[in-house]
Design an enzyme around this catalytic site. Structure first.
Site, PDB file in Angstrom:
ATOM      1  N   LYS A  24       0.867  -1.187   0.000  1.00  0.00           N
ATOM      2  CA  LYS A  24       0.000   0.000   0.000  1.00  0.00           C
ATOM      3  C   LYS A  24       0.898   1.229   0.000  1.00  0.00           C
ATOM      4  O   LYS A  24       1.981   1.201   0.584  1.00  0.00           O
ATOM      5  CB  LYS A  24      -0.889   0.010   1.265  1.00  0.00           C
ATOM      6  CG  LYS A  24      -2.148   0.813   1.115  1.00  0.00           C
ATOM      7  CD  LYS A  24      -3.179   0.067   0.300  1.00  0.00           C
ATOM      8  CE  LYS A  24      -4.512   0.731   0.241  1.00  0.00           C
ATOM      9  NZ  LYS A  24      -5.542  -0.180  -0.289  1.00  0.00           N
ATOM     10  N   SER A  54      -7.663  -5.751 -11.716  1.00  0.00           N
ATOM     11  CA  SER A  54      -6.295  -5.234 -11.871  1.00  0.00           C
ATOM     12  C   SER A  54      -5.364  -6.333 -12.374  1.00  0.00           C
ATOM     13  O   SER A  54      -4.522  -6.103 -13.234  1.00  0.00           O
ATOM     14  CB  SER A  54      -5.767  -4.724 -10.531  1.00  0.00           C
ATOM     15  OG  SER A  54      -6.121  -3.390 -10.340  1.00  0.00           O
TER      16      SER A  54
END
Ligand code: NAD
Length: 423
Positions: A111, A356
């Site tokens: 992240k 994705s």
């Protein structure tokens, strides 16, 4: 664990994430060393990005947390938010490792974040900041290293600037370094609705196992943004009856079921679903929406909406966590005792990250799949994850579906580590 890298942990979110991890590893009787590996990220890169805003030099701070890559390259979003902290970023990266594993895709978790309120930036500064983030992290990003995507306050335009900056620095086009790009720049049209579509597929699969199927099942949806709207659209297409819809402005009910596209048109024009006044529609309170006597309740807005104070009033048979963390752990225990099944966010809202993965595969091969082909592949992967969780849950006595999902995700990471010789 109360410290990380020698400093006390302040973030409740990180503490909670580590507690969930420990509980799942113990419950799944998995190797204890797995906890040592997953309690801390493999790599954290902290950066400072100098940019000029209104003539003044500012130094914005950012991170990339690369949590674990046992299953493949790191993968996770980048958020631009003024209150983001490194510890929260660590928790989010940990959850991405689990989410990607559960989805069955060849990725680890990561992240990224920049501490900034993007509303204070003009377009040129936003572009400069996005490019600066890539320049600072150039050595740790790449299609087989770490592949970012959008998150809070980031979008396809920002991904386009980032992939352009990365490609310029590499001296060649490298589309597979970022996902959720614009369709015209190696993106895929399914991305726009992939999370809602994925959540609808989980709901359909759950209805087939726990109800008489999705046809005719009644559904209440809280949140009518990207996820809630597309979920309602696809559930209606699958034959369900969306009888209640709510957003920040209030909620509406129609026992005959709504046409979500018509409600969305009104919401787009007026800002809230409560202005929809089609025949048979009445306004209800949000508390009423959450406790309606429906087959399926889908919280698709914010965290913590089903909690200790209202869990015993919930009458739905199934709850699908389309939002992140909408059911608190004490509420889940109460629901479990009453035979109400909660399907967890790490599976239900994974449609975006599975999409994705598909975009990345297309980009690696310079291939383009059309919308129908992409949806078919998404359905295959999501149904596969659902079935794995369901089969595991059936074999576990006294476990929640969330427990089964976490254990399935952890087991896959454990197997990869074992084969690699890490454990
Ligand atoms: P969004 O901003 O497009 O829509 C949010 C919706 O929730 C709006 O209808 C808003 O009015 C409503 N809402 C906000 N606060 C509310 C409140 N207190 N009570 C009732 N309604 C409220 O957001 P989104 O992209 O649809 O995301 C919704 C949730 O799904 C979030 O938890 C997000 O983290 C999660 N999620 C989104 C994606 C994605 O791809 N968009 C992926 C994974 C998880």
């Amino acid at each position: 664990m109360s410290t990380i890298f020698g400093a006390p942990i302040h973030s409740e979110f990180l503490q909670d994430t580590l507690t969930i991890l420990r509980r799942a590893i113990e419950m799944g009787k998995l190797e204890k060393q797995l906890l040592d590996y997953l309690s801390r990220p493999q790599r954290i890169v902290a950066i400072s990005i100098p940019i000029k805003i209104n003539g003044a030099m500012m130094f914005l701070e950012g991170y990339r947390v690369q949590h674990n890559n046992a299953l493949g390259p790191y993968k996770g979003g980048i958020r631009f938010h003024p209150e983001v902290t490194l510890e929260d970023d660590m928790a989010l990266a940990t959850l991405m490792t689990l989410k990607n594993s559960l989805a069955g895709i060849p990725y680890g978790g990561a992240k990224g974040a920049i501490q900034v309120d993007p509303k204070t930036l003009d377009k040129a500064s936003l572009e400069e900041l996005s490019r600066g983030y890539v320049r600072a992290l150039i050595n740790v990003l790449g299609p087989d290293i770490d592949i970012p995507a959008p998150d809070l306050n980031t979008n396809p335009q920002i991904m386009a600037w980032m992939v352009d900056e990365y490609s310029k620095m590499m001296g060649r086009n490298v589309p597979a370094t970022f996902t959720a790009k614009p369709v015209q720049l190696w993106g895929n049209p399914v991305r726009e609705y992939s999370t809602g579509y994925g959540a609808a597929l989980w709901t359909r699969n759950a209805a087939r196992k726990f109800l008489k199927g999705i046809e005719g099942a009644t559904v209440a949806v809280q949140g009518f943004g990207n996820v809630g709207y597309w979920l309602s659209h696809f559930l209606t297409e699958m034959g369900a009856k969306v009888v209640a819809i709510g957003d920040i402005g209030g909620a509406i009910y129609n026992s005959n079921g709504f046409n979500p596209d018509e409600v969305k048109a009104v919401e787009r024009k007026t800002g809230t679903v409560v202005n929809y006044t089609g025949p048979g529609t009445r306004k209800i309170g949000m508390d009423e929406l959450l406790t309606l006597n429906v087959d399926i309740l889908v919280p698709a807005a914010v965290e913590g909406v089903i909690n200790y104070s209202n869990a015993n009033a919930v009458k739905a048979k199934l709850i699908m966590e389309a939002a992140n963390g909408p059911v608190t752990s004490d509420a889940e225990e109460m629901l479990y005792k009453r035979g109400i099944y909660v399907f967890p966010d790490i599976g239900v809202n994974a449609g975006g990250v599975v999409m994705s993965y598909l975009e990345w595969v297309e980009n690696l091969q310079w291939f383009i799949w059309d919308e129908e082909e992409t949806k078919k592949k998404l359905d295959f992967m999501i149904t596969n994850a659902f079935n794995r969780v369901y089969d595991r849950w059936q074999k576990m006595n006294g476990a929640t579906i969330r427990d089964a999902a976490y254990i399935d995700a952890l087991d896959r990471i454990y197997q990869a580590m074992k084969w690699r010789g890490w454990i």
